[in-house]
Scaffold this motif. Structure first.
Motif, short mmCIF file in Angstrom:
data_model
loop_
_atom_site.label_atom_id
_atom_site.label_comp_id
_atom_site.label_asym_id
_atom_site.label_seq_id
_atom_site.Cartn_x
_atom_site.Cartn_y
_atom_site.Cartn_z
N GLN A 388 0.80 -1.22 0.00
CA GLN A 388 0.00 0.00 0.00
C GLN A 388 0.84 1.27 0.00
O GLN A 388 0.28 2.37 -0.14
N ASN A 389 2.14 1.16 0.16
CA ASN A 389 2.97 2.37 0.26
C ASN A 389 3.03 3.11 -1.07
O ASN A 389 3.32 2.51 -2.11
N VAL A 390 2.74 4.40 -1.01
CA VAL A 390 2.78 5.26 -2.18
C VAL A 390 3.99 6.17 -2.05
O VAL A 390 4.15 6.85 -1.03
N PRO A 391 4.90 6.20 -3.05
CA PRO A 391 4.83 5.53 -4.35
C PRO A 391 5.71 4.28 -4.44
O PRO A 391 6.00 3.81 -5.52
N ASP A 392 6.16 3.75 -3.30
CA ASP A 392 7.26 2.78 -3.33
C ASP A 392 6.87 1.40 -3.84
O ASP A 392 7.65 0.76 -4.54
N ASP A 393 5.70 0.89 -3.48
CA ASP A 393 5.39 -0.52 -3.72
C ASP A 393 4.85 -0.77 -5.13
O ASP A 393 3.77 -1.36 -5.31
N ILE A 394 5.60 -0.36 -6.11
CA ILE A 394 5.23 -0.58 -7.50
C ILE A 394 6.51 -0.65 -8.34
O ILE A 394 7.50 -0.01 -8.01
N GLU A 395 6.49 -1.47 -9.37
CA GLU A 395 7.64 -1.54 -10.27
C GLU A 395 7.17 -2.08 -11.61
O GLU A 395 6.07 -2.65 -11.72
N GLU A 396 7.99 -1.89 -12.62
CA GLU A 396 7.69 -2.49 -13.90
C GLU A 396 7.78 -4.00 -13.79
O GLU A 396 8.61 -4.54 -13.05
N PHE A 397 6.91 -4.69 -14.50
CA PHE A 397 6.91 -6.15 -14.49
C PHE A 397 8.28 -6.66 -14.91
O PHE A 397 8.86 -6.21 -15.90
N ASN A 398 8.80 -7.63 -14.16
CA ASN A 398 10.11 -8.20 -14.43
C ASN A 398 9.95 -9.66 -14.85
O ASN A 398 9.72 -10.53 -14.00
N PRO A 399 10.05 -9.97 -16.15
CA PRO A 399 9.82 -11.36 -16.58
C PRO A 399 10.86 -12.33 -16.04
O PRO A 399 10.53 -13.47 -15.71
N GLN A 400 12.13 -11.90 -15.92
CA GLN A 400 13.16 -12.79 -15.42
C GLN A 400 12.88 -13.22 -13.98
O GLN A 400 12.95 -14.40 -13.64
#
Length: 411
Positions: A388-400
């Motif tokens: 829920q932390n804004v903006p930390d808990d998000i990232e681009e999808f990492n397929p590896q």
């Protein structure tokens, strides 16, 4: 192999520092943003950390082969392990140049990335044999074939344990079965499955600036998956990190709390906020914010059986066609059952094309649905969130990273 991290203001600068110290032969293994440290660190811009490796081509598979052979030797002390045949010098199927380079780089470090898979294999190989009577030369040859088959079966079962759909898991294993040979080294089979799964995921496709003018981004999805919080995280990245001009709109007039939550985030970020009730109001917002970089629009979650709501949302999304550059992101929870995800995906597919955002990765131990929905919808993955932390808990999808977990590796 030399593995080292370099930190700089930009990815390009970090890679240049790595090449300057280690030479042109470095391989980029990972890139991520890191927070500045020290006093008043919150006032300092984020830095980019690049992890690179330097290795000789001849060492590419040595560590993995050695580790696997040791496992086999310990479980079959009475029988010497056959020497593995050399791995082919080319991938079994052609891959796009950019993606192929990424896959090859990651394959060279599989023995590190899938760190817990070896223990699974060891447990599998140390199980008592059901039949130890036939020890003829012919039987020994059959045992050779059985071990690689057992290893591939282990990978298949690991995917199923991670809730990869049975048909998709079978398809992946069948592709490997076409190149299966009795003396094929385990690490080569693992590398091929790893490569194929990364190719099936594809690289992330995230929000990018419009070619000219403003980009309008719609976020759709069922209630309760975290759309509003996800929008706030993305808005924070654009506003604080990238210094872009952002406006926040909501068309969710059914839930007052959602609108107020987004209004609160807008006030914190000091960006405009507006509630949209009609198509005319969204057109007015396009005009009012024409010199902005992004307009991010929250929408109401709806039942796939509510045709009135579906029609209203479809009209809203398509009202800007040919007037402005737009993207649509379907926000889904990684905790939702696959059968329900299919129903949701089909419902929104009737309205528009979309890219996928998965939320709540911190609330599940299995990530199979990410692969399932990617293959079912053929929609590109973009972002994932894990808190829920804004903006930390998000990232681009990492397929590896995702494939590593689906094959039994540690996060």
């Amino acid at each position: 192999m030399i593995i080292k991290k370099f930190t700089a203001k930009t990815e390009k600068e970090a890679i240049e520092n790595a090449k300057r110290e280690l030479g042109e032969g470095v391989v980029v293994m990972n890139v991520r943003e890191v927070k500045a440290k020290g006093f008043l660190s919150f006032l300092k811009p984020h830095m980019t950390e690049v992890t690179v490796a330097l290795e000789e081509e001849s060492e590419k598979y040595t560590a993995a082969v050695s580790a696997i052979n040791n496992v086999i030797a310990s479980s079959q002390a009475a029988e010497p392990t056959p020497a593995p045949s050399p791995a082919p010098t080319s991938a079994p199927a052609p891959v796009p140049p950019v993606m192929g380079e990424t896959v090859r780089k990651e394959s060279s470090a599989i023995e590190e990335k899938l760190d817990s898979l070896q223990s699974l294999l060891e447990q599998q190989l140390q199980k008592p044999e059901e039949d130890k009577e036939d020890k003829s030369d012919k039987g020994s040859e059959k045992e050779e074939e059985t071990e690689i088959d057992k290893f591939i079966k282990l990978l298949h079962n690991t995917m199923l344990d991670n809730e990869v759909d049975e048909q998709y898991a079978k398809d992946i294993i069948d592709e490997i079965g076409q190149i299966n040979k009795p003396n094929m080294p385990f690490d080569y089979a693992l590398a091929n499955i790893y490569q194929k799964m990364i190719l099936k995921f594809g690289m992330p496709s995230c929000i990018t600036p419009a070619e000219s003018g403003i980009k309008m981004v719609f976020f759709v999805g069922p209630t309760g998956v975290g759309k509003t919080t996800t929008i706030a995280k993305i808005a924070s990245i654009f506003r604080v990190d990238q210094k872009k001009k952002v406006a926040l709109l909501t068309a969710d007039t059914y839930r007052i709390a959602a609108a107020e939550q987004l209004r609160t985030y807008a006030n914190i970020l000091e960006v405009p906020f507006r509630i949209i009730y009609t198509v005319e109001e969204i057109e007015r917002a396009m005009e009012d914010f024409r010199d902005y970089d992004y307009i991010l629009i929250d929408t109401a979650g709806h039942s796939h059986q509510n045709h009135t709501q579906k029609e209203s949302m479809s009209n809203l999304i398509h009202s800007v066609d040919e007037k402005i550059e737009k993207e649509v992101y379907l926000v889904l929870s990684a905790t939702t059952k696959y059968k329900d995800l299919i129903s949701i995906a089909d419902s929104y597919k009737e309205m528009t094309d979309y890219k996928l955002i998965f939320t709540k990765l911190d609330e599940t131990t299995t990530l199979g649905n990410l692969l399932n929905l990617r293959l079912y919808t053929n929609a590109e993955l973009s972002y994932v969130t894990y808190g829920q932390n804004v903006p930390d808990d998000i990232e681009e999808f990492n397929p590896q990273s995702t494939v590593k977990q689906l094959l039994g590796g540690k996060n």
